[in-house]
Write a protein that holds these residues in place. Structure first.
Motif, PDB file in Angstrom:
ATOM      1  N   ILE A 182       0.859  -1.199   0.000  1.00 28.84           N
ATOM      2  CA  ILE A 182       0.000   0.000   0.000  1.00 28.84           C
ATOM      3  C   ILE A 182       0.886   1.237   0.000  1.00 28.84           C
ATOM      4  O   ILE A 182       1.629   1.475   0.961  1.00 28.84           O
ATOM      5  CB  ILE A 182      -0.931   0.021   1.225  1.00 28.84           C
ATOM      6  N   LYS A 183       0.809   2.018  -1.060  1.00 28.08           N
ATOM      7  CA  LYS A 183       1.577   3.262  -1.160  1.00 28.08           C
ATOM      8  C   LYS A 183       0.682   4.444  -0.824  1.00 28.08           C
ATOM      9  O   LYS A 183      -0.430   4.550  -1.320  1.00 28.08           O
ATOM     10  CB  LYS A 183       2.161   3.431  -2.567  1.00 28.08           C
ATOM     11  N   ILE A 184       1.179   5.342   0.030  1.00 32.27           N
ATOM     12  CA  ILE A 184       0.406   6.495   0.482  1.00 32.27           C
ATOM     13  C   ILE A 184       1.040   7.780  -0.054  1.00 32.27           C
ATOM     14  O   ILE A 184       2.256   7.987   0.036  1.00 32.27           O
ATOM     15  CB  ILE A 184       0.364   6.560   2.024  1.00 32.27           C
ATOM     16  N   LEU A 185       0.205   8.662  -0.610  1.00 32.77           N
ATOM     17  CA  LEU A 185       0.696   9.935  -1.126  1.00 32.77           C
ATOM     18  C   LEU A 185       1.096  10.859   0.022  1.00 32.77           C
ATOM     19  O   LEU A 185       0.515  10.816   1.103  1.00 32.77           O
ATOM     20  CB  LEU A 185      -0.375  10.610  -1.977  1.00 32.77           C
ATOM     21  N   SER A 186       2.080  11.711  -0.242  1.00 31.73           N
ATOM     22  CA  SER A 186       2.570  12.597   0.808  1.00 31.73           C
ATOM     23  C   SER A 186       3.030  13.918   0.235  1.00 31.73           C
ATOM     24  O   SER A 186       3.218  14.074  -0.970  1.00 31.73           O
ATOM     25  CB  SER A 186       3.750  11.935   1.544  1.00 31.73           C
ATOM     26  N   HIS A 187       3.209  14.881   1.141  1.00 31.94           N
ATOM     27  CA  HIS A 187       3.809  16.174   0.821  1.00 31.94           C
ATOM     28  C   HIS A 187       3.149  16.851  -0.375  1.00 31.94           C
ATOM     29  O   HIS A 187       1.973  17.149  -0.349  1.00 31.94           O
ATOM     30  CB  HIS A 187       5.317  16.023   0.636  1.00 31.94           C
ATOM     31  N   ASN A 188       3.898  17.064  -1.459  1.00 32.63           N
ATOM     32  CA  ASN A 188       3.393  17.839  -2.593  1.00 32.63           C
ATOM     33  C   ASN A 188       2.352  17.097  -3.420  1.00 32.63           C
ATOM     34  O   ASN A 188       1.724  17.688  -4.300  1.00 32.63           O
ATOM     35  CB  ASN A 188       4.557  18.251  -3.504  1.00 32.63           C
ATOM     36  N   ASN A 189       2.165  15.815  -3.165  1.00 35.10           N
ATOM     37  CA  ASN A 189       1.244  15.019  -3.969  1.00 35.10           C
ATOM     38  C   ASN A 189      -0.139  14.860  -3.332  1.00 35.10           C
ATOM     39  O   ASN A 189      -0.936  14.045  -3.779  1.00 35.10           O
ATOM     40  CB  ASN A 189       1.852  13.634  -4.213  1.00 35.10           C
ATOM     41  N   ILE A 190      -0.390  15.640  -2.304  1.00 32.55           N
ATOM     42  CA  ILE A 190      -1.662  15.531  -1.590  1.00 32.55           C
ATOM     43  C   ILE A 190      -2.019  16.897  -1.014  1.00 32.55           C
ATOM     44  O   ILE A 190      -1.163  17.759  -0.862  1.00 32.55           O
ATOM     45  CB  ILE A 190      -1.550  14.463  -0.467  1.00 32.55           C
ATOM     46  N   SER A 191      -3.290  17.106  -0.712  1.00 34.79           N
ATOM     47  CA  SER A 191      -3.734  18.382  -0.154  1.00 34.79           C
ATOM     48  C   SER A 191      -2.991  18.709   1.135  1.00 34.79           C
ATOM     49  O   SER A 191      -2.695  17.831   1.940  1.00 34.79           O
ATOM     50  CB  SER A 191      -5.236  18.314   0.135  1.00 34.79           C
ATOM     51  N   LYS A 192      -2.684  19.993   1.322  1.00 40.08           N
ATOM     52  CA  LYS A 192      -2.064  20.424   2.576  1.00 40.08           C
ATOM     53  C   LYS A 192      -3.116  20.655   3.662  1.00 40.08           C
ATOM     54  O   LYS A 192      -2.767  20.881   4.813  1.00 40.08           O
ATOM     55  CB  LYS A 192      -1.231  21.682   2.348  1.00 40.08           C
ATOM     56  N   ASP A 193      -4.382  20.637   3.292  1.00 35.32           N
ATOM     57  CA  ASP A 193      -5.458  20.749   4.276  1.00 35.32           C
ATOM     58  C   ASP A 193      -5.414  19.507   5.166  1.00 35.32           C
ATOM     59  O   ASP A 193      -5.544  18.381   4.677  1.00 35.32           O
ATOM     60  CB  ASP A 193      -6.800  20.833   3.545  1.00 35.32           C
ATOM     61  N   PRO A 194      -5.207  19.672   6.467  1.00 33.70           N
ATOM     62  CA  PRO A 194      -5.038  18.510   7.355  1.00 33.70           C
ATOM     63  C   PRO A 194      -6.195  17.522   7.319  1.00 33.70           C
ATOM     64  O   PRO A 194      -5.969  16.303   7.344  1.00 33.70           O
ATOM     65  CB  PRO A 194      -4.895  19.144   8.740  1.00 33.70           C
ATOM     66  N   ILE A 195      -7.419  18.020   7.265  1.00 32.91           N
ATOM     67  CA  ILE A 195      -8.570  17.128   7.281  1.00 32.91           C
ATOM     68  C   ILE A 195      -8.695  16.367   5.962  1.00 32.91           C
ATOM     69  O   ILE A 195      -8.920  15.154   5.940  1.00 32.91           O
ATOM     70  CB  ILE A 195      -9.867  17.904   7.597  1.00 32.91           C
ATOM     71  N   LEU A 196      -8.537  17.065   4.838  1.00 29.59           N
ATOM     72  CA  LEU A 196      -8.613  16.402   3.531  1.00 29.59           C
ATOM     73  C   LEU A 196      -7.471  15.407   3.361  1.00 29.59           C
ATOM     74  O   LEU A 196      -7.652  14.321   2.793  1.00 29.59           O
ATOM     75  CB  LEU A 196      -8.577  17.437   2.408  1.00 29.59           C
ATOM     76  N   LYS A 197      -6.301  15.767   3.857  1.00 30.09           N
ATOM     77  CA  LYS A 197      -5.146  14.878   3.771  1.00 30.09           C
ATOM     78  C   LYS A 197      -5.381  13.609   4.591  1.00 30.09           C
ATOM     79  O   LYS A 197      -5.138  12.491   4.111  1.00 30.09           O
ATOM     80  CB  LYS A 197      -3.898  15.605   4.264  1.00 30.09           C
TER      81      LYS A 197
END
Length: 209
Positions: A182-197
């Protein structure tokens, strides 16, 4: 007093009630008195380290930051629990599909119960918080870039952040049928909004485990 925060924590500081502050990936580059940043980060100035990986951590961090800001007379009133819940409720009409942020404790406990006994090897401290929160068993493994020992472990799932993919490929057979990757997106590849992330990461983990 000048507060400096990182882009990842900006939303938390705003939710906590502060309107004027500086944002920099490297707070020590700014003239400031207090840095608010993720727990993995280190700075020379006085700092407040927070964790925002799980929904409960997000709520707790908003409260902690608001209380500190109030103690330092930077805001007129510290945020209350009902106001924190209202922040989450504002996402009910968001364009993105939000599901797990609104689950009750009983519903989350059902998810945790379903994940009991599932063993997970995690290549990231921040992802461990999420895996533990949904009830799976994280095996005793800590990623060290220079350490190739203790790789022969039994586990059902391998979870890692995308930015470590190259390192994980050196250590693990990702085509193995002995575990699920299972690969999880991080940093620049995902929203910086804490709840959406957090919602995105919970969704992947809950559906893939």
């Amino acid at each position: 007093m000048i507060v400096v925060t990182t882009p990842m924590c900006r939303q938390i500081v705003e939710w906590a009630g502060l309107n004027e502050f500086k944002v920099n990936r490297f707070p020590d580059e700014e003239e400031g008195d207090l840095a608010i940043l993720l727990s993995e980060s280190k700075v020379k100035m006085d700092s407040l380290a927070i964790k925002i990986n799980t929904f409960s951590q997000i709520k707790e961090s908003i409260k902690i930051v608001s209380d500190i800001l109030f103690e330092k007379d930077l805001i007129e009133k510290a945020i209350g629990d009902e106001e924190i819940e209202a922040i989450f409720e504002n996402y009910a009409n968001a364009d993105e599909c939000i599901k797990y942020a609104f689950l009750s404790e009983e519903e989350f406990n059902n998810i945790r119960e379903s994940n009991k006994g599932k063993t997970v090897k995690v290549y990231s401290e921040f992802l461990k918080d999420l895996v533990c929160d949904i009830g799976a068993d994280v095996i005793d493994f800590k990623y060290d870039k220079g350490d190739y020992t203790n790789l022969a472990m039994d586990f059902d799932y391998l979870v890692y952040p995308d930015y470590l993919e190259e390192e994980v490929l050196k250590r693990e057979d990702l085509d193995s049928d002995e575990f699920k990757v299972i690969k999880i997106l991080s940093h620049n590849n995902i929203s910086k909004d804490p709840i959406l992330k957090a919602e995105s990461r919970y969704s992947i983990l809950i559906n893939e485990l």
